[in-house]
Design a protein around this motif. Structure first.
Motif, PDB file in Angstrom:
ATOM      1  N   TYR A   1       9.788 -17.013   4.807  1.00  7.68           N
ATOM      2  CA  TYR A   1      10.822 -17.892   5.346  1.00  7.68           C
ATOM      3  C   TYR A   1      10.991 -17.663   6.850  1.00  7.68           C
ATOM      4  O   TYR A   1      11.071 -18.615   7.638  1.00  7.68           O
ATOM      5  N   SER A   2      11.050 -16.404   7.242  1.00 10.75           N
ATOM      6  CA  SER A   2      11.300 -16.055   8.645  1.00 10.75           C
ATOM      7  C   SER A   2      10.195 -16.583   9.542  1.00 10.75           C
ATOM      8  O   SER A   2      10.459 -17.141  10.620  1.00 10.75           O
TER       9      SER A   2
ATOM     10  N   ALA B   1      11.202 -13.620   1.920  1.00  9.94           N
ATOM     11  CA  ALA B   1      12.063 -13.607   3.101  1.00  9.94           C
ATOM     12  C   ALA B   1      11.228 -13.551   4.371  1.00  9.94           C
ATOM     13  O   ALA B   1      11.540 -14.221   5.371  1.00  9.94           O
TER      14      ALA B   1
ATOM     15  N   ILE C   1      21.571 -18.954  10.152  1.00 13.49           N
ATOM     16  CA  ILE C   1      20.606 -19.433   9.160  1.00 13.49           C
ATOM     17  C   ILE C   1      21.336 -19.464   7.827  1.00 13.49           C
ATOM     18  O   ILE C   1      22.081 -18.535   7.496  1.00 13.49           O
TER      19      ILE C   1
ATOM     20  N   ILE D   1      13.264 -26.995   5.693  1.00 17.49           N
ATOM     21  CA  ILE D   1      13.927 -26.439   6.874  1.00 17.49           C
ATOM     22  C   ILE D   1      14.662 -27.568   7.576  1.00 17.49           C
ATOM     23  O   ILE D   1      14.045 -28.538   8.014  1.00 17.49           O
TER      24      ILE D   1
ATOM     25  N   LEU E   1       9.201 -24.954   1.242  1.00 20.16           N
ATOM     26  CA  LEU E   1      10.453 -24.563   1.889  1.00 20.16           C
ATOM     27  C   LEU E   1      10.922 -25.691   2.796  1.00 20.16           C
ATOM     28  O   LEU E   1      10.239 -26.073   3.743  1.00 20.16           O
TER      29      LEU E   1
ATOM     30  N   THR F   1      22.449 -14.410   9.195  1.00 18.20           N
ATOM     31  CA  THR F   1      21.990 -15.189   8.041  1.00 18.20           C
ATOM     32  C   THR F   1      23.027 -15.182   6.928  1.00 18.20           C
ATOM     33  O   THR F   1      23.576 -14.132   6.589  1.00 18.20           O
TER      34      THR F   1
ATOM     35  N   SER G   1      20.449 -19.752   3.926  1.00 22.20           N
ATOM     36  CA  SER G   1      19.324 -19.710   3.000  1.00 22.20           C
ATOM     37  C   SER G   1      19.790 -19.735   1.545  1.00 22.20           C
ATOM     38  O   SER G   1      20.462 -18.815   1.085  1.00 22.20           O
TER      39      SER G   1
ATOM     40  N   SER H   1      23.439 -16.170   2.901  1.00 20.56           N
ATOM     41  CA  SER H   1      22.575 -16.422   1.745  1.00 20.56           C
ATOM     42  C   SER H   1      23.365 -16.223   0.453  1.00 20.56           C
ATOM     43  O   SER H   1      24.560 -15.942   0.475  1.00 20.56           O
TER      44      SER H   1
ATOM     45  N   GLY I   1      18.489 -11.853   2.403  1.00 26.61           N
ATOM     46  CA  GLY I   1      19.072 -12.292   3.665  1.00 26.61           C
ATOM     47  C   GLY I   1      18.923 -11.288   4.785  1.00 26.61           C
ATOM     48  O   GLY I   1      18.767 -11.673   5.954  1.00 26.61           O
TER      49      GLY I   1
ATOM     50  N   ILE J   1      15.569 -11.739   6.469  1.00 23.65           N
ATOM     51  CA  ILE J   1      15.534 -12.920   7.335  1.00 23.65           C
ATOM     52  C   ILE J   1      16.269 -12.638   8.646  1.00 23.65           C
ATOM     53  O   ILE J   1      15.772 -12.941   9.738  1.00 23.65           O
TER      54      ILE J   1
ATOM     55  N   LEU K   1      18.148 -23.833   4.748  1.00 24.14           N
ATOM     56  CA  LEU K   1      16.888 -23.628   4.038  1.00 24.14           C
ATOM     57  C   LEU K   1      17.077 -23.895   2.556  1.00 24.14           C
ATOM     58  O   LEU K   1      18.065 -23.457   1.958  1.00 24.14           O
TER      59      LEU K   1
END
Length: 392
Positions: free
Chosen positions: A90-91, A87, A111, A33, A31, A149, A113, A151, A138, A141, A22
């Protein structure tokens, strides 16, 4: 034992990992992806981009981020709320993307990020620490998606004495350095940065640095004068006339006289700074001429860096980031750099738009499965980037 720690161990032992990278840059396009299949580690890393998409931010959300980004004073409550709220945003975007690809959360290993950069503060003197701040939590997420995740990648860079940017040099050298051909990878986000990759046979050192503004000043001018987020295809710049004297005044600023490598951010380059400079020199420009002039500042500052670092050596130039779609900027760069052969980034196996999100997947993979990397000029030992958040 926490079941997710056991799962993390299993992931580290796999020959191939499915990782979602991300990225949200300072230009706030949205964003990015990037769904990646990553195998190996270190110099043996291989990345296959399965799918890339960008979820654009709403005007309201973009304005909320702008209100706290690169500002000396911000609303602390709003900054705190955005840390969690982004967050969740994003999720939701990740889960929607997975649904469209018929991939379940359980099939995704990690993930990765980057988060949203809010302030970048390289040390101004030897008694100061380098600092940088990215928000987007994080834990939120991981909890909402059910996926481990990684981050906050830039903090380790500053913790060991680096400036927190640019990180691209490590990624670029591992994946894109050629045995015989000199290459330069230029990224045109809010800020412009490059990685100079002299051929292996030359035995010259790799160099990574920021050069100054790429899209940030252009975007601010477009938002203020045209109510548009960016100069689509560079059409506004093409319709204006460059004010050469203003370009010269801007390029006399202290940042441009610093030695390479160096970093910067929107903290140093904001439209207000340009407007104050214009007022001080009694310069009045139409909005079109202003955008044309700011585009020339980007092109000329990058070209000066090329001249200083590379001189007249021939090299291939691969450009990524939102600025690659600005046709006026790209043509000026080509005109100013006759020794460069500009090539489509996709020839390297990753699209220009997907590069930075794929880079996050690369660093997350290394944290979990690799030995890490040295930072030239900063560390002698290998380090890893990122912090791990578990779903429970």
């Amino acid at each position: 034992m926490n079941k997710y720690l056991a799962k993390l161990w299993e992931i580290s032992q796999k020959s191939e990992r499915l990782i979602i990278g991300l990225m949200s840059g300072t230009s706030l396009d949205g964003l990015d992806i990037c769904v990646c299949k990553v195998s190996g580690d270190g110099t043996g890393t291989s990345i296959d981009v399965l799918r890339f998409l960008t979820q654009e931010y709403s005007e309201g959300l973009r304005n909320r981020i702008l209100a706290v980004q690169s500002k000396e004073q911000v609303n602390a409550r709003e900054l705190t709320v955005l840390h969690s709220e982004l967050a969740d945003h994003y999720s939701s975007a990740i889960l929607e993307a997975l649904k469209s690809l018929n991939i379940t959360s359980g099939e995704v290993d990690l993930i990765a990020s980057h988060g949203q950069t809010i302030y970048h503060a390289p040390a101004q003197s030897q008694d100061q620490n380098n600092a940088t701040l990215q928000i987007v939590d994080g834990d939120h997420i991981a909890q909402k998606t059910g996926i481990i995740t990684v981050s906050d990648f830039r903090q380790k860079h500053t913790a060991v004495g680096g400036e927190g940017a640019p990180l691209a040099g490590i990624f670029d050298e591992v994946l894109f350095r050629d045995q015989k051909q000199n290459r330069l990878l230029l990224n045109l986000g809010g800020i412009a940065n490059f990685t100079w990759l002299p051929s292996h046979k030359s035995k010259k050192e790799v160099l990574t640095s920021d050069t100054g503004p790429a899209n940030t000043l252009i975007n601010e001018a477009m938002q203020k004068h045209f109510s548009q987020p960016f100069d689509e295809d560079g059409k506004i710049a093409a319709s204006g006339t460059v004010h050469s004297e203003l370009v010269r005044y801007i390029l006399l600023e202290p940042y441009f006289r610093k030695a390479f490598p160096k970093t910067t951010g929107q903290e140093d380059f904001q439209l207000e700074f340009i407007e104050n400079l214009m007022e001080g020199h009694q310069i009045e420009l139409s909005p079109e001429d202003l955008v044309a002039t700011l585009t020339a500042v980007t092109s000329q500052s990058i070209s000066r860096a090329f001249d200083e670092i590379i001189g007249e050596e021939a090299f291939e130039c691969y450009v990524s980031g939102g600025g690659v779609h600005n046709l006026t900027l790209m043509q000026d760069l080509k005109d100013r750099n006759p020794h460069a052969e500009f090539k489509d980034f996709e020839e390297l196996g990753i699209s220009a738009d997907a590069k930075e999100a794929a880079m996050m997947a690369f660093f997350a993979n290394e944290l979990v499965a690799g030995e890490g990397f040295k930072i030239p000029g900063v560390t002698k030992e290998k380090i890893h980037f990122g912090k791990i958040s578990l779903p429970d």
